[in-house]
Enzyme design. Structure first.
Site: not given
Lengths: 411, 507
Positions: B102, B107-108, B119, B166, B228, B311, B314, B487
């Site tokens: 790494e 965790g990248g 989240k 690496a 988007g 965004a 990629r 329910h």
């Protein structure tokens, strides 16, 4: 998972496909954990029993042979409502393994499923057809003869479900047997039965139906009917249905809302032109409803001629689209039965259907004293989305008034 | 054990912690001092394959078969994101001798810029007074916890972890900080990075990718988000809640291309209601500089922003390609793999979003398992059917399977659509979250579920059931006729949508 009898060894989808293709699921080894069978394990599997081999009738009305699984085949939503399998009606009786003591030894040597293999009784050919080689060890089934129904012509009025992939009869038998061993046999529906079933269930589901019974004294009308038939020069008798049609024609002209039907969009009513009345005829497994037009304007003789002509056309199967469409209300006359009152099912998209029961006699108190009078019960099922109770009442009262004072029928 | 791979802690924030971990890890006697890590004492190395009895790996695993040969390790893993650490742990549990490399933080992107921060930010933005600083420290706490959990798992399975970049030298040899390591099989889990190369001026200092925006503690007043997709929508929702003026720009005609149009519409509406200005069908011509701030020129005019977030598309993080750069087949901006996750280079497997098979962490987990099993001699196919896709906005959106558009393309009219608005779901009404719906697509022929799309308060949780049922090939018939839902719950909406699809129930 390795127990082949264990439920869940096939995914629900794989179970459906296997049943449709008539594959023996017990012998399968799938790609899932412990050999669980997934749909893709079956994609390339050929149907073990080609449906055309034993069931030439397994060709749907569009002319396609119902073949192997193809998930791109467009289907109709009706597939969920009924299983529209166009084939002849025939009973597949399950043999009873217990009764066949002599065969138990054979079953031990062979695979256990051999014992209960279904045997198909093809009513059309009248011969037992063995669906699978292993079934030779099976005891002879009780042979059931069911007369093959004639292939009914597609009735324009019957909402004909679009062709759907049919489960082969063997597959259905296998599926039913594995699910419920209390079932003694499978009787596949023919096209006409399926169409009636679809129509009836759709009507029951969609309409807000209410049925009201009203007793009518038809002593006078029967007297008139008798005199008219006696006085006729031509040997054509006036059926009672002609009287009912005429009375209904007059009544729906007066109670206009009976000619309404619900628009597809469910936000408007459509008023139908003329007093057109469907006459529902129950012919074995078929139900047809040819329409008598302008019943209020025609004489009883004209109505009688219409009824005869339509009945003849129905018998020959040449009812046209026009003969079957445009009805505002339907008459279902069960006068020749012993039925007193009943709850007919609305012939959609009409607002109501009138059922007429059998004629019965009873003693009633009149101005002249105790008299023996003849009565019938009119049973009106109406769609409460279109008619209110009071609107239905007024139609029924009007009909009662016309039939109890039958002079208005002949003037 | 030598400590030759210890380096000075000269990296930024989380990197430092990771390198301390790598240092301690390399010295078992000090390992328990690693702050935040749970101590399990000495863990016995796996002596035999750690397989469940019915674990189907499509082949036979022979532990340590390769180490008897010329290689130092059975499996080398490049990258420690969700794919990387899962592949490493899985291969080690199968009895392999495993090394993992790494170059940044353990965790990248999963931890630094992916679903975890998204989240966390969604959760933080839903508080009474959402603020970015609070969200940032909340996120850092969570990330520290998760990093130490991952570290503990790696330690207990005896995966050797190398801090450093690496680079592949041959298909069986990796060079890291001057030392060469040989391995029988290599799994590349290098991940992807935002690619702004198609936008002139994207190198402006205030134009950043998602990993940088999750490190920002200064709330940008005017934030423009380019793209988007799910990432863009999530960040637009979060930053709008924190108080930024957010403009979301998508070049395609609608948000969330590839998602079901009804979901995209609902998310578009919810973002607009939250104050995000959404522009679709707008292309970016250039990003220029106005007094140190990015000035984004679109075909509809220019906008001065404080920050621009990329965004959009990629591309693979290709820094490890080294001398094999020309040997990897690249398709659609991702490393091409076959169903066994083998790349075009023999002995090299790929897993995670670098393969282009799915950008979600849970997809990465699945791929990593498969790649690890295959690297250890198994023959397992990857199947990501019904992998849930989730968008952490408010309300959330989740989907599994195909969109209605895709279903129409494939099945023509051979499928049915069932719909249940949450305004008809009793629990949604009680909970005061009646926004959203459950939409079900199923084949007409057998009723198998083709796609399920959910918008609503608990969409990401609700998708679990339909996704599981789809994997297990349960059809509408069982959902409607056999499965019982408690329910009143949100989950009933799924059953109701299935009932609607069956046409058996009115609503």
């Amino acid at each position: 998972m390795n127990d082949p009898q264990q439920p869940g060894r096939l995914t629900p989808l794989a179970r459906r496909i296997a049943a449709e293709k008539g594959l023996d699921a017990r012998a399968m080894q799938g790609s899932g954990y412990g050999g669980r069978v997934y749909s893709y394990d079956l994609r390339d599997a050929p149907a073990s029993v080609p449906s055309s081999a034993s069931f030439p009738a397994d060709v749907n009305p569009m002319g396609q042979v119902l073949g192997a699984y193809a998930d791109t085949e467009p289907l109709s939503l009706d597939a969920f409502e009924v299983s529209p399998v166009p084939c002849r009606e025939k009973l597949i009786e399950f043999p009873r393994p217990r009764a066949a003591h002599g065969n138990e030894g054979a079953a031990v040597g062979g695979r256990p499923q051999a014992c209960g293999a279904p045997v198909v009784v093809d009513a059309a050919h009248g011969s037992g057809m063995i669906s699978d080689g292993a079934a030779q060890m099976a005891p002879a089934p009780v042979k059931i003869q069911i007369p093959a129904q004639e292939q009914a012509p597609v009735q324009a009025q019957a909402r004909m479900p679009a062709p759907a992939p049919a489960m082969s009869t063997e597959a259905m038998v296998a599926a039913v047997r594995s699910a419920d061993d209390e079932v003694a046999g499978v009787l596949r529906m023919n096209e006409a039965r399926q169409s009636v079933a679809a129509q009836a269930s759709r009507s029951s589901r969609e309409t807000a139906s209410v049925t009201q019974h009203m007793e009518m004294d038809i002593t006078e009308m029967l007297a008139l009917h008798k005199r008219m038939n006696e006085n006729r020069e031509k040997p054509v008798t006036l059926p009672l249905a002609a009287f009912y049609l005429k009375a209904m024609g007059i009544s729906i002209k007066d109670a206009g809302r009976l000619r309404l039907r619900l628009a597809e969009t469910q936000d408007a009513f459509l008023m139908m032109e003329g007093a057109n009345i469907g006459l529902q005829v129950d012919a074995g497994d078929r139900v047809v409803t040819p329409v008598v037009r302008d019943a209020d304007l025609k004489t009883l003789s004209e109505l009688a001629a219409d009824i005869t002509a339509l009945a003849e056309k129905a018998r020959r199967g040449d009812l046209t689209e026009r003969d079957l469409s445009g009805g505002a209300i339907t008459l279902l006359d069960k006068g020749d039965s012993d039925v007193y009152a009943f709850t007919p099912i609305i012939n959609q998209p009409e607002a109501a259907i009138l059922g007429i029961g059998t004629i019965y006699k009873k003693l009633v108190m009149t101005e002249k004293g105790i008299e023996n009078r003849q009565f019938i019960m009119q049973s009106l099922t109406f769609d409460h989305r279109i008619l209110n109770g009071s609107e239905a009442d007024s139609f029924q009262r009007r009909l009662k008034a016309v039939l109890e004072d039958p002079l208005s029928l002949v003037v | 054990m030598s400590n030759e791979y210890i380096t000075a802690a000269d990296g930024p924030d989380t990197r430092e912690g990771f390198q301390r971990f790598a240092y301690h890890y390399s010295q078992p006697d000090k390992a328990d001092d690693f702050p935040g890590a749970f101590s399990f004492g000495d863990v016995e190395p796996p002596t035999e394959t750690d397989l469940l009895p019915d674990d189907d790996i499509g082949g036979s695993i022979t532990p340590n078969i390769y180490t008897t040969s010329a290689y130092e390790y059975d499996v080398a893993v490049i990258g420690s994101g969700p794919a990387g650490y899962t592949a490493a742990i899985r291969a080690a549990k199968l009895g392999g001798k495993v090394i993992m490399f790494e170059k940044e933080a353990l965790g990248g992107l999963w931890l630094s810029a992916g679903c975890i921060p998204a989240k966390v930010y969604l959760k933080a933005s839903g508080s009474e007074a959402p603020d970015l600083q609070g969200a940032l420290s909340f996120k850092n706490n969570i990330v520290t916890k998760l990093t130490s959990n991952a570290a503990r798992m790696l330690r207990s399975t005896r995966v050797r972890v190398e801090a450093g970049e690496a680079v592949l030298k041959t298909p069986n040899e990796i060079v890291c900080r001057g030392r060469a390591y040989t391995a029988a099989k290599i799994i590349v889990c290098g991940g992807t990075k935002a690619d702004g190369s198609h936008i002139p001026g994207a190198s402006h200092p205030e134009v950043c990718a998602t990993d940088a925006i999750f490190r920002t503690s200064d709330l940008p007043k005017r934030l423009m988000i380019l793209g988007g997709g799910s990432e863009g929508c999530e960040l637009a929702a979060a930053f709008a809640a924190f108080g930024s003026n957010v403009i979301l720009v998508e070049t395609q005609s609608r948000l969330l291309p590839g998602w079901d149009a009804q979901v995209a519409d609902a998310i578009h509406r919810s973002l607009s209601d939250a104050g995000v200005k959404v522009y679709t069908g707008v292309t970016i011509d250039e990003i220029s500089d106005r007094h140190g701030k990015p000035y984004v020129i679109t075909e509809r005019g220019g906008v001065l922003c404080d920050k621009v977030l990329l965004a959009t598309r990629r591309r693979p993080e290709g820094s490890f390609f080294g001398s094999l750069a020309g040997d990897f087949r690249i398709e659609n901006g991702a490393i091409a793999v076959n169903e066994y996750l083998e790349t075009s280079v023999p002995d090299i497997y790929a897993a995670g979003d670098i393969t282009g098979l799915g950008g979600h962490t849970h997809a990465a987990y699945r791929m990593a398992e498969t790649a690890a099993v295959n690297a250890m001699g198994g023959k397992k196919q990857i199947d990501l059917f019904a992998t849930p896709e989730v968008i952490y906005t408010r309300p959330e959106a989740a989907s599994a399977g195909m969109s209605e558009e895709a279903a129409r393309g494939r099945f023509k009219d051979g499928f049915v659509v069932g719909f249940c608005p949450l305004s008809e779901n009793i629990n949604a009404i009680i909970s005061g979250t009646p926004e959203g719906f459950v939409k079900v697509l199923a084949s007409r022929r057998h009723g198998e579920l083709l796609g399920v799309h959910i918008v609503g308060a608990n969409a990401s949780e609700l998708i679990a059931e339909p996704a599981a049922l789809m994997r297990m090939e349960v059809t509408l018939h069982e959902v409607v006729g056999e499965i019982v839902h408690a329910h009143p719950t949100y989950a009933e909406a799924f059953a109701a949508a299935c009932g609607n699809a069956m046409g058996s129930f009115g609503r």
